[in-house]
Design a protein around this motif. Structure first.
Motif, PDB file in Angstrom:
ATOM      1  N   ILE A 221      11.229  12.996  -1.425  1.00 53.74           N
ATOM      2  CA  ILE A 221      10.915  13.564  -0.424  1.00 53.74           C
ATOM      3  C   ILE A 221       9.416  13.559  -0.260  1.00 53.74           C
ATOM      4  N   LEU A 222       8.740  13.161   0.994  1.00 49.90           N
ATOM      5  CA  LEU A 222       7.337  13.178   0.998  1.00 49.90           C
ATOM      6  C   LEU A 222       6.686  14.266   0.470  1.00 49.90           C
ATOM      7  N   SER A 223       5.475  13.993  -0.419  1.00 48.94           N
ATOM      8  CA  SER A 223       4.800  15.168  -0.754  1.00 48.94           C
ATOM      9  C   SER A 223       3.526  14.991  -0.254  1.00 48.94           C
ATOM     10  N   GLU A 224       2.936  14.299  -0.291  1.00 50.76           N
ATOM     11  CA  GLU A 224       1.410  14.102   0.677  1.00 50.76           C
ATOM     12  C   GLU A 224       1.262  13.018   1.218  1.00 50.76           C
ATOM     13  N   THR A 225       0.257  12.573   2.297  1.00 54.68           N
ATOM     14  CA  THR A 225      -0.285  11.601   2.885  1.00 54.68           C
ATOM     15  C   THR A 225      -1.582  11.867   2.869  1.00 54.68           C
ATOM     16  N   ILE A 226      -2.469  10.668   2.481  1.00 54.37           N
ATOM     17  CA  ILE A 226      -3.580  10.639   2.441  1.00 54.37           C
ATOM     18  C   ILE A 226      -4.223   9.664   3.367  1.00 54.37           C
ATOM     19  N   VAL A 227      -5.372  10.227   4.194  1.00 53.04           N
ATOM     20  CA  VAL A 227      -5.871   9.445   5.202  1.00 53.04           C
ATOM     21  C   VAL A 227      -7.288   9.268   5.542  1.00 53.04           C
ATOM     22  N   PRO A 228      -7.938   8.065   5.332  1.00 55.62           N
ATOM     23  CA  PRO A 228      -7.536   6.725   5.180  1.00 55.62           C
ATOM     24  C   PRO A 228      -6.757   6.309   3.993  1.00 55.62           C
ATOM     25  N   ALA A 229      -5.792   5.486   3.898  1.00 56.64           N
ATOM     26  CA  ALA A 229      -5.556   5.288   2.642  1.00 56.64           C
ATOM     27  C   ALA A 229      -6.531   4.414   1.945  1.00 56.64           C
ATOM     28  N   PRO A 230      -6.654   4.691   0.544  1.00 59.38           N
ATOM     29  CA  PRO A 230      -7.693   4.213  -0.231  1.00 59.38           C
ATOM     30  C   PRO A 230      -7.643   2.602  -0.531  1.00 59.38           C
ATOM     31  N   LEU A 231      -7.608   1.830   0.442  1.00 59.42           N
ATOM     32  CA  LEU A 231      -7.174   0.351   0.212  1.00 59.42           C
ATOM     33  C   LEU A 231      -8.405  -0.314   0.970  1.00 59.42           C
ATOM     34  N   ALA A 232      -8.192  -1.724   0.651  1.00 59.88           N
ATOM     35  CA  ALA A 232      -9.144  -2.649   1.571  1.00 59.88           C
ATOM     36  C   ALA A 232      -9.157  -2.793   2.816  1.00 59.88           C
ATOM     37  N   ALA A 233     -10.402  -2.453   3.515  1.00 61.07           N
ATOM     38  CA  ALA A 233     -10.066  -2.996   5.407  1.00 61.07           C
ATOM     39  C   ALA A 233      -9.104  -3.904   5.629  1.00 61.07           C
ATOM     40  N   THR A 235      -6.451  -4.736   4.097  1.00 61.15           N
ATOM     41  CA  THR A 235      -4.968  -4.352   3.972  1.00 61.15           C
ATOM     42  C   THR A 235      -4.615  -3.376   5.089  1.00 61.15           C
ATOM     43  N   LEU A 236      -5.679  -2.514   5.620  1.00 60.95           N
ATOM     44  CA  LEU A 236      -5.418  -1.459   6.539  1.00 60.95           C
ATOM     45  C   LEU A 236      -5.328  -2.054   7.882  1.00 60.95           C
ATOM     46  N   ALA A 237      -6.131  -3.150   8.078  1.00 61.47           N
ATOM     47  CA  ALA A 237      -5.946  -3.784   9.320  1.00 61.47           C
ATOM     48  C   ALA A 237      -4.604  -4.493   9.397  1.00 61.47           C
ATOM     49  N   ALA A 238      -3.928  -5.268   8.509  1.00 61.70           N
ATOM     50  CA  ALA A 238      -2.676  -5.817   8.410  1.00 61.70           C
ATOM     51  C   ALA A 238      -1.723  -4.873   8.711  1.00 61.70           C
ATOM     52  N   ALA A 239      -1.786  -3.720   8.166  1.00 59.23           N
ATOM     53  CA  ALA A 239      -0.760  -2.532   8.243  1.00 59.23           C
ATOM     54  C   ALA A 239      -0.923  -2.155   9.964  1.00 59.23           C
ATOM     55  N   ARG A 240      -1.982  -1.863  10.433  1.00 55.43           N
ATOM     56  CA  ARG A 240      -1.850  -1.608  11.789  1.00 55.43           C
ATOM     57  C   ARG A 240      -1.441  -2.483  12.582  1.00 55.43           C
ATOM     58  N   ALA A 241      -1.908  -3.752  12.365  1.00 57.09           N
ATOM     59  CA  ALA A 241      -1.274  -4.923  13.208  1.00 57.09           C
ATOM     60  C   ALA A 241       0.158  -5.011  13.202  1.00 57.09           C
ATOM     61  N   GLU A 259       7.172   2.740   7.899  1.00 61.57           N
ATOM     62  CA  GLU A 259       6.942   2.925   6.402  1.00 61.57           C
ATOM     63  C   GLU A 259       6.800   1.457   5.782  1.00 61.57           C
ATOM     64  N   MET A 260       5.759   1.289   5.014  1.00 66.08           N
ATOM     65  CA  MET A 260       5.470  -0.130   4.497  1.00 66.08           C
ATOM     66  C   MET A 260       5.322   0.154   3.013  1.00 66.08           C
ATOM     67  N   PHE A 261       5.753  -1.013   2.301  1.00 63.94           N
ATOM     68  CA  PHE A 261       5.518  -1.219   0.807  1.00 63.94           C
ATOM     69  C   PHE A 261       4.227  -1.847   0.731  1.00 63.94           C
ATOM     70  N   LEU A 262       3.068  -1.842  -0.020  1.00 61.39           N
ATOM     71  CA  LEU A 262       2.201  -2.783  -0.423  1.00 61.39           C
ATOM     72  C   LEU A 262       2.617  -3.236  -1.641  1.00 61.39           C
ATOM     73  N   VAL A 263       2.789  -4.821  -1.833  1.00 66.62           N
ATOM     74  CA  VAL A 263       3.044  -5.451  -3.000  1.00 66.62           C
ATOM     75  C   VAL A 263       2.144  -6.292  -3.515  1.00 66.62           C
ATOM     76  N   ARG A 264       1.917  -6.401  -4.576  1.00 63.65           N
ATOM     77  CA  ARG A 264       0.814  -7.379  -5.203  1.00 63.65           C
ATOM     78  C   ARG A 264       1.252  -8.417  -5.974  1.00 63.65           C
TER      79      ARG A 264
END
Lengths: 363, 363
Positions: A221-233, A235-241, A259-264
């Motif tokens: 169950i979703l517990s928390e959401t942090i905004v902005p996500a502490p990630l590279a600009a 990455t965030l731009a790609a997620a928005r697009a 909902e997305m997964f960030l995979v490295r």
């Protein structure tokens, strides 16, 4: 169905909402601020959204007559959950505009249809998947996903319900039998973080995306959401697009949760889309207190054919869900005068039940 | 009346609201965000606040039986307007806690009682004033205020109704006859600006004051509020202190509107208190979009015995009232995506009627 371009609702018009839980309630509150009346339809008596709406109907989602009466009493219909039965959507759409539309519903309420749309329609990456209707499909499916994998029911899953992680063939067979077939097998993704794009698209095709949040779950169950996500600009731009592209491809009207997964992979980042929600989304609840216009108000504006409001974030924010007993002592939460508390008016605290949330600004 | 210290309301409790206009509606919306139910009592059928409340009662303010039934159905009672008849307040307070209390009502619903409290009880400056019950009081009154002056009914005035500027003895006599006596004569103040302090004080005696706004009127109706008021820091600090002192002296619980005049006498600034409103106030509507906690939520928290939220302002803001036809084309207003529109759900636009307001952030 009426295919003419939508006319903006007149001030004071009535918005019909299917579903009377917290999302319906917050939609109704947002609609009220804009002067709209709401009529909420839900099978459960004493639903939280009933108590903030001008009208409500207690009715089943397969009661065509009640649905038609409901629809004819309002100017537009929207919903708080993706499991509106196709037949119900048809009854309504025959009578009044339904937003998000039948295509958005059909695409998102079936995990296989959704993944096919995402990977072939929208050209975005998803986890390896294969439909499993029964025993005969197992071998092919495992060939696609490998093991371990996750078996999910195609429909009606939420908060981890209707899914099972399977490590062996036997576990897969057992889970498939338990779910009664009609499933999808998904490859297990080893992700670094889960992100949400909350997109809103108006009837005029103009779309906006809120700042990307990072989600954390407990017990599925979703517990928390942090905004902005502490990630590279980037990455965030790609997620928005990615979020914007999906809404555009769907011809979507309203608020859409992606909902997305960030995979490295050997240092290289990829975004895999996990799930779409054709509605306001829990990971967008921060927008009520930390964005110029909330996801709820923008959903209402979109389905009303009104222009969207600015999605600009006004502060860093952490949204914490209040699940079960976490909501038992709201005064302790309010001991912090900056805590923005939201309670849903549910009569009874139960384990795993979403009772409210808190937005902490400036974290 | 029960004089025991108030226990905080339990989550999900019911708040009774007297008055079903826009203020009652915005109070009900704020209560809903905190999970409370509302029961709205108002004489007019189809009142705007009814449509966002769990329950409503159409009843007269002099119907003791209906008021008692209403009060016994809720956990605490508050109101959107100061003209709650004393008898109604008594019926309610005999049954349930009433906040702001009977003293706040008695003090603020009679202009003479209010001015006596302000000048003698709270020790703040007001315009020269004298009660005029009839012809016999005229000479003494003019001795206090001089002419021109403003004649106001002691009770039930709002938006310039029940007041007349009088330049001569004849005009004064004529106005007094028209109002039917029971008036107060006020000296005409030549002020530089009109300010508002929106104060909120909890049941625990802790109080906060929002940033001071400057008000502009058209046709005696509030037209806009600019926050922060473009004045010296010392002036703003004095206005805040004055608001807090008044709430403290009244032992007030809830949101209190304090209207002041800024007067400059040979370079020296003075603040004169014009009027108190024992309720949320139009000049505090900016707090919904530009403060951490709105005046509505803080009023609800106070009357619920819950801790207050931070009153910190988050942006410069201009609140513009939508009066009459100004609300006819909301889409034109929303062409600015940062405009925060609020419509009250009134069925019909009428000249001089408050239909909604817009908050412009960062002005």
């Amino acid at each position: 169905m009426d295919d003419r371009p939508m006319q903006p609702l007149k001030p004071g018009a009535t918005i019909g909402i299917l579903g009377g839980g917290q999302l319906g309630r917050m939609l109704a509150l947002a609609a009220a601020r804009l002067g709209f009346d709401c009529h909420v339809y839900c099978p459960e008596p004493d639903s939280p959204a009933f108590r903030v709406a001008a009208r409500h109907t207690v009715g089943a989602y397969d009661d065509a007559e009640a649905l038609a009466t409901f629809a004819s009493s309002v100017d537009v219909v929207t919903y708080e959950f993706e499991n509106v039965p196709a037949a119900a959507a048809e009854v309504i759409a025959a009578c009044r505009p339904l937003y998000p539309d039948a295509r958005a519903l059909a695409t998102t309420q079936d995990r296989v249809a959704e993944k096919i749309f995402l990977s072939f329609g929208a050209g975005v990456e998803v986890a390896p998947f294969a439909a499993i209707d029964g025993e005969a499909d197992i071998e092919t499916a495992i060939g696609v996903t490998g093991l371990p994998a996750i078996l999910k029911t195609r429909r009606f899953g939420y908060d981890g319900k209707g899914q099972a992680k399977v490590g062996t063939l036997d576990e897969l067979r057992e889970a498939l039998e338990r779910f009664g077939g009609d499933c999808v097998l998904e490859g297990l993704i080893s992700f670094e973080s889960e992100l949400s794009a909350i997109v809103v698209r108006g009837a005029d095709g103009l779309a906006e995306v809120y700042d990307i949040g990072e989600n954390r779950h407990e017990n599925h169950i979703l517990s928390e959401t942090i905004v902005p996500a502490p990630l590279a600009a980037e990455t965030l731009a790609a997620a928005r697009a990615l979020g914007l592209a999906i809404a555009e491809k769907l011809g979507y009207v309203g608020t859409l949760g992606v909902e997305m997964f960030l995979v490295r992979d050997q240092g290289e980042e990829r975004l895999l889309v996990n799930e779409l929600a054709p509605r306001v989304h829990n990971s967008g609840h921060w927008t009520e207190d930390a964005a110029v216009t909330s996801q709820f108000e923008n959903h209402i504006r979109a389905v009303a054919g009104w222009p969207l409001g600015a999605v600009t974030r006004t502060a860093p924010v952490r949204m914490l869900n209040l699940i079960g007993d976490a909501a038992a002592d709201p005064l302790a939460i309010l001991a912090d005068p900056s805590a923005r508390l939201h309670l849903y008016g549910k009569r009874e605290i139960r384990a795993g039940r979403k009772m409210g949330h808190v937005n902490y600004l400036d974290r």
